[in-house]
Write an enzyme that holds these catalytic residues in place. Structure first.
Site, mmCIF file in Angstrom:
data_model
loop_
_atom_site.group_PDB
_atom_site.id
_atom_site.type_symbol
_atom_site.label_atom_id
_atom_site.label_comp_id
_atom_site.label_asym_id
_atom_site.label_seq_id
_atom_site.Cartn_x
_atom_site.Cartn_y
_atom_site.Cartn_z
ATOM 1 N N ASP A 483 0.872 -1.167 0.000
ATOM 2 C CA ASP A 483 0.000 0.000 0.000
ATOM 3 C C ASP A 483 0.916 1.226 0.000
ATOM 4 O O ASP A 483 2.097 1.117 0.347
ATOM 5 C CB ASP A 483 -0.896 -0.037 1.243
ATOM 6 C CG ASP A 483 -1.867 1.140 1.281
ATOM 7 O OD1 ASP A 483 -2.287 1.594 0.196
ATOM 8 O OD2 ASP A 483 -2.187 1.598 2.383
ATOM 9 N N ASP A 845 -1.788 -1.082 5.894
ATOM 10 C CA ASP A 845 -2.097 -0.567 7.224
ATOM 11 C C ASP A 845 -3.243 -1.307 7.907
ATOM 12 O O ASP A 845 -3.597 -1.017 9.034
ATOM 13 C CB ASP A 845 -2.419 0.930 7.160
ATOM 14 C CG ASP A 845 -3.579 1.230 6.220
ATOM 15 O OD1 ASP A 845 -4.309 0.289 5.856
ATOM 16 O OD2 ASP A 845 -3.768 2.400 5.852
ATOM 17 N N ASP A 849 -7.017 -2.663 3.379
ATOM 18 C CA ASP A 849 -6.265 -3.773 2.816
ATOM 19 C C ASP A 849 -6.621 -5.118 3.442
ATOM 20 O O ASP A 849 -5.959 -6.119 3.175
ATOM 21 C CB ASP A 849 -4.755 -3.526 3.009
ATOM 22 C CG ASP A 849 -4.334 -2.160 2.510
ATOM 23 O OD1 ASP A 849 -4.786 -1.786 1.429
ATOM 24 O OD2 ASP A 849 -3.571 -1.476 3.202
#
Length: 1204
Positions: A483, A845, A849
């Protein structure tokens, strides 16, 4: 035995879900059951034990196939590659105590509900099964089992408001309570006796019990006694550990089952315990903090919740009420991916509630018990999904090979002893003894030893693991998805500037913090109110972007209740007021009336606000390109795209702002999102600095040097993402970036895909976020066969996946940047990479996700939580430095597993070969000889070999992932041959010595006391002579020159293979750094050499050894030294010679069978790839990729066969 595929006998449970299963109907047959009971008795319980291990055999033996409707037993089979069976009995739930007569049916259940469709009339019973804590009932009309404990998905938004908004009737509640069961996540602490029985019935301990019984029958008392002492100790430790886990899990859920809630039914409000709640109940959420006892749909008001239990992120999340849409779409389809914005999940904490116009916050119970989000978490712990890692499958196959190897030894044993006239009982004992020697039952368990120590080391480094079996998988990772925001870049963004727009023209940029004089206007008001911040314990909390934006205004949040708003009743609302440092404003405050939270799918959020004494206005904030599409065209500057490109190309994060005035007369809560987010006026661009974390570049450089591919998967703008990828070193400045744009053609079922070079935008120095000159040397992407990278948006990815699926693998091979990706698209992308046979890691995080973190082979959540359900691994340090650390430890654990496996296999084989050699003379090892080898040597080595830590540097190739790879098999086979050769040489040579005698074991050493015999050991074997049949022979028990020679050679040989197989570099630290292991080896070698050269009669007598001349002892040491030298030389010069294996692969033209490697070779021959400035329509594309690219193979040096 095959299954009858007839529809009535077979069905699928949870179709399309993660826990999908096949279900088969069976009916118990009395005669079959009677025969099985007889079998249990005649086999002394062995058949029952076999059925315990294989439940499908139990069902097939006791039952006959039938339709699911008639079944009283069902057989379940998972649809994954493991095909695991489980048996469940059908139970009946009686509701006759609730429904008194046929006339009462309508008042208890609606005709279209599962509760009505499952009720059998006139018996008033419901047929059910319980699978993994979830209850399923038989739908009479659909002829299938359906899940209960959840509100049916077919309800529309308006139906949920009208049917359940005022609660259920008492009769409906009663019926649902009986059928669904209590709203509890009941995880009772498992009694110790149950854990004990389950552990004892493990095949490993059953095999040990068989072995112990056999040893007692052969008078191997000492070793059998040692096993009897050790096994209960091992069982006790395992049971204690399981019990502690059970207690810990029970404590996790016990608070859930004792919460008081305010519910409402048709008769009015009532206080009740949470375990009485049923799907469809209406609950009222009061002010103050509270834990949610169920999943519920918010139907009025607003809630701020802490979902850290689910995501690992402690940022408060805003939940809004379900819209009252008047369409026929099911509520989840209407809300699409945003349906979770209206759902309060079980186990999360309600921080704050904001009532509707009537001051009430209401929610409808959606799911109860184990159907809830928290229940799903607990079930994932209780029933973990097995990992398909070929190492474990290969271990079982190798075990089968050893069993076959043992069978050969059994035949040999029977022949030798039978031909020498031994009694049948003695022959059987000796033959069975071979199995206990050749097949170490701890072989599969040896693969987990490295994992245990690795998990401890990871914990010390702040990396927590809830799925230890994935640690070995980390050693195979060759692609990591990252990410961007909060992972590669700093979480706390810095506000760089505001580019206001007025009269469809951009004004001068206003910088922060140098320029504080932001004029009062719509853009400033948007910064003040367009956020989801709350005040918690005196601190502003929420998304870091929102916090930075709001702090720049110098206004404050007055988050109190009971504000009077013109035209409305008193309500709980958030009021924003100018702070002490704020510039002069024309209003005293602005009230936020309603909020449409940020949606990853919609890429925006909106609020409805009202100035004190002013009109209502709507403000929208989100992705600039998305916000621009919602604005009136005449308000969007003509140079919008060039300005956006100007800033995003520098790596800035850019946010679009827009607003509009709302007509009075309609309540805020009655406005739909579509009404609010249309015909907006564009206000400008908010520009935020997205700085790289200092660890990002070094970590990505380290991964690249190790030939581990890095991919960025973000929800941000594609230009920003590409710039950050370049600054981070994912994309070299000399490489081309090709933008892949795919679009669905409106009004048709066709689509198009275009490849074009990404525009480069040369920026001014003052705008540069992170100049390329500051990055030092650039990183070459590890896995790129060509000098180009694909970048695409989530929308393009979706279109390609749907319409150009045959092109997707080719794109993924070089795709480095994926922007504007929704959570579901991230999960899908990880799965697509896995289909190409990549071992995929995902680092994020933990919020958006979650899905991708769970799907990946190794999901790493950067979270302050010690353990998050979002992923198998959680790093307390919010830095991607944990990624190479995890890969290093995974590689070390994997190599340790191989070392332990090879050692266990060789140790048992060495002992097996030694015993078979002695069987030729009707001899064997003595009890204490077995005891010394098994406990003093092997057990201690097994415990300390795994202490070796990971090597600090990641090398550009991975350790092998399979036991059947040529290097490993060759290593095992050669070392078996070396051991066999040395033992046979010693066995034959000792017989050629001039002092050798079959009958006089003291002839070699005249210094030994005259003919001391060990009568106790002589009687323990019970053999009669040594093949010659001389009536004057003395029975010396196990003692013989052959026994002494073979035992000493095989014992020290175990130390040799332990040293040779203890791999150091390149995946583990050198062996000399494992001080404990080295001390153990030195100590054991010292003891063994002492046994070789000592002349202590009592010791030799106890160990069944005989005295030999010093010259022969030196000869044995020389044989061992040669074996050590040859084994070490072969291991280093051949087995570990990477260059040699690469040369062999090249010579024999062996290529990796991994899908992505095969695809690389195809594309290297394709001069037309990649196409540039071309557009392909759906019907114009031809497939140029091999059709038969299925299968997965990852040989030893698969990861970079062409690079080295």
């Amino acid at each position: 035995m095959g299954e009858n595929p007839a529809k009535s006998h077979y069905a699928q449970l949870n179709l399309g879900e993660e826990n999908e299963m096949e279900i088969f109907g069976y009916k118990t047959q009395c005669c079959r059951k009677a025969l099985c009971i007889a079998g249990y008795i005649l086999s002394c319980g062995a058949l029952l034990l076999l059925f315990y291990w294989k439940p499908e055999w139990d069902v097939w033996a006791n039952c006959v196939p039938c339709s699911l409707e008639e079944a009283d037993v069902v057989l379940l089979r998972t649809t994954d590659e493991f095909r695991i069976y489980s048996r469940k009995n059908v139970t009946w739930i009686s509701v006759s105590g609730i429904i008194k007569s046929r006339l009462d049916y309508p008042s208890f259940a609606e005709e279209d509900s599962i509760f009505s469709k499952a009720l059998m009339k006139p018996s008033l019973q419901v047929k059910s099964i319980q699978v993994q804590k979830i209850r399923y009932v038989w739908n009479i009309y659909a002829k299938q089992f359906q899940k209960v404990g959840a509100l049916e998905d077919h309800h529309t938004c308006s139906a949920i408001h009208t049917k359940f908004g005022s609660g259920l009737t008492c009769s409906e509640q009663s019926l649902r309570r009986v059928i669904c069961g209590p709203n509890t996540i009941d995880v009772p602490v498992i009694p110790i006796w149950k854990l004990l029985i389950k552990e004892v019935l493990n095949p490993f301990y059953v095999f040990q019990l068989f072995s112990v019984c056999l040893w007692f029958a052969e008078d191997y008392m000492e070793y059998a006694a040692a096993i009897i002492i050790m096994s209960p100790l091992s069982i006790s430790l395992t049971v204690y550990d399981l019990r502690q886990q059970s207690v810990k899990l029970q404590r996790l859920v016990e608070s859930h089952n004792s919460i008081m809630v305010t519910g409402r039914n048709k008769e009015g409000f009532q206080e009740l315990e949470s375990h009485h709640l049923v799907p469809g109940d209406m609950v009222v959420l009061k002010e103050g903090k509270a834990l949610l006892p169920c999943d519920a749909i918010l139907i009025s008001g607003q809630c701020i919740v802490n979902e850290s239990m689910l995501t690992g992120e402690s940022i408060p999340v805003t939940k809004t009420q379900l819209p009252q849409a008047d369409n026929l779409k099911p509520w989840k389809m209407h809300c699409a991916e945003d349906y979770k914005k209206h759902v309060l999940f079980c186990g999360t904490e309600v921080i704050q509630t904001k009532g509707d116009d009537r001051g009430v916050v209401k929610a409808v119970v959606l799911q109860t018990g184990f159907n809830t989000a928290k229940g799903d978490l607990v079930r994932s712990i209780l029933y973990p999904k097995p990992m398909n890692f070929r190492l474990y499958r290969d271990a079982l196959r190798f075990l089968m090979c050893l069993i076959a190897f043992a069978a050969i030894g059994m035949i040999y044993t029977v022949c030798v002893f039978a031909l020498n006239g031994e009694e049948a009982g003695e022959v059987v004992k000796k033959a069975l003894d071979v199995i206990t020697i050749a097949v170490p039952p701890a072989l599969p368990a040896a693969l987990t030893t490295g994992i245990i120590y690795t998990q401890r080391r990871l914990k010390k480094k702040g990396i927590f693991c809830i799925s230890p079996q994935r640690i070995n998988m980390c050693g195979q990772l060759n692609l990591i998805c990252f990410d961007k925001t909060g992972t590669l870049t700093e979480d706390g963004l810095d506000l760089w500037g505001l580019l206001p727009s007025e009269g469809n023209c951009f004004q001068d940029v206003r910088r922060f913090p140098a320029d504080h004089s932001l004029p009062w206007g719509p853009a400033f008001r948007a910064m003040v109110v367009c956020h989801s911040l709350i005040v918690l314990e005196g601190k502003i909390q929420g998304d870091p972007l929102d916090v930075k934006m709001f702090e720049a205004t110098n206004w404050v949040i007055d988050d109190s209740s009971g504000h009077q708003i013109e035209g409305q009743r008193s309500t709980h609302a958030t009021v924003i007021r100018p702070g002490p440092k704020a510039n002069t404003a024309s209003v005293d405050g602005i009230t936020i009336l309603h909020q449409f939270p940020f949606s990853s799918a919609l890429q925006r959020m909106s609020v409805i606000a009202q100035e004190t004494g002013g009109e209502k206005q709507a403000f929208t904030k989100g992705a600039p390109e998305m916000v621009a599409t919602l604005c009136r065209a005449e308000t969007v500057p003509s140079n919008f795209e060039s300005k956006l490109l100007f800033y995003t190309a520098q790596g800035f994060r850019v946010i679009g702002l827009a607003y509009k005035s709302l007509q009075s007369g309609k309540q805020s809560t009655d406005l739909t999102r579509e009404e609010v987010e249309s015909d907006l006026t564009f206000l400008g661009l908010l520009i935020m600095e997205n700085r790289l974390k200092r660890e990002t570049k070094p970590v990505l450089e380290e991964l690249s040097a190790a030939h581990i591919r890095s991919v960025m998967v973000t929800g941000d703008n594609i230009q920003t993402a590409v710039t950050v990828a370049k600054n981070a070193g994912m994309i070299s400045p000399t490489n081309r970036v090709i933008l892949v744009e795919a679009n669905k053609i409106p009004g048709s079922f066709s689509a198009s895909v275009t490849w074009k070079p990404l525009k480069e935008n040369k920026t001014e120095d003052d705008g540069n976020l992170d100049s390329g000159s500051q990055t030092g040397r650039r990183i070459r992407l590890a896995a790129e066969p060509g000098q180009f990278h694909f970048a695409m948006s989530g929308k393009s990815y979706q279109v390609v996946a749907q319409y150009f699926s045959h092109l997707l693998p080719k794109l993924l091979l070089n795709a480095t940047v994926f922007a504007r990706m929704s959570p579901s698209q991230k999960s899908s992308l990880v799965e697509e990479f896995q289909k190409l046979d990549y071992f995929v890691g995902m680092c994020g995080d933990g919020a958006n996700d979650c899905g991708a973190l769970k799907v990946a082979h190794a999901g790493i959540s950067l979270s302050e939580q010690e353990a998050s359900v979002a992923s198998p691994f959680t790093s307390r340090t919010p830095s991607i430095a944990c990624v190479p650390e995890l890969i290093r430890e995974g590689r070390a654990a994997l190599v340790t597993s191989f070392c332990m496996f090879k050692y266990m296999a060789l140790y048992s084989t060495i002992q097996y070969l030694g015993v078979l050699l002695l069987y030729w003379q009707l001899n064997s090892f003595g009890n204490y000889q077995f005891l010394f080898q098994d406990l003093a040597i092997t057990t201690v080595i097994g415990m300390t070999m795994s202490f070796t830590e990971a090597y600090p540097k990641l090398v550009p190739y991975r350790p092998p992932s399979q036991l059947v790879s040529p290097p490993l098999l060759l290593s095992v086979i050669l070392n078996i041959l070396f051991s066999l050769g040395m033992q046979i040489l010693g066995f034959l040579m000792v017989q050629k010595q001039p002092w050798y005698s079959k009958t006089d074991i003291h002839s070699a050493c005249l210094s030994v006391n005259n003919h001391v015999e060990n009568s106790s050991s002589a009687s323990s074997l019970g053999l009669h002579g040594v093949g010659g049949g001389d009536p004057t022979e003395v029975d010396n028990g196990y003692k013989s020159y052959e026994n002494t020679t073979v035992w000493l050679l095989s014992t020290i040989n175990c130390l040799i293979i332990a040293l040779v197989f203890s791999k150091g570099k390149p995946f583990r630290q050198p062996i000399y750094t494992n001080y404990v292991f080295i001390m153990v080896l030195v100590g054991q070698l010292g003891v063994c050499l002492f046994l070789v050269f000592a002349d202590i009669d009592d010791l030799y007598s106890k160990m069944d050894l005989v005295c030999t001349p010093t010259t022969w002892r030196i000869s044995m040491v020389m044989m061992l030294a040669v074996t050590l030298a040859v084994s070490f030389l072969v291991e280093e010069a051949i087995i570990e010679n990477r260059a040699l294996w690469l040369w062999l692969k090249k010579t024999f033209q062996y290529h990796s069978k991994s899908h992505y490697k095969r695809l690389q070779r195809v594309l290297e021959q394709d001069s037309a790839w990649p196409p540039l400035n071309e557009t392909f329509s759906l019907d114009a594309v031809t497939v140029s990729v091999e059709e038969d690219m299925e299968g997965h193979s990852n040989p030893t040096f698969d990861s970079n066969e062409d690079a080295l």
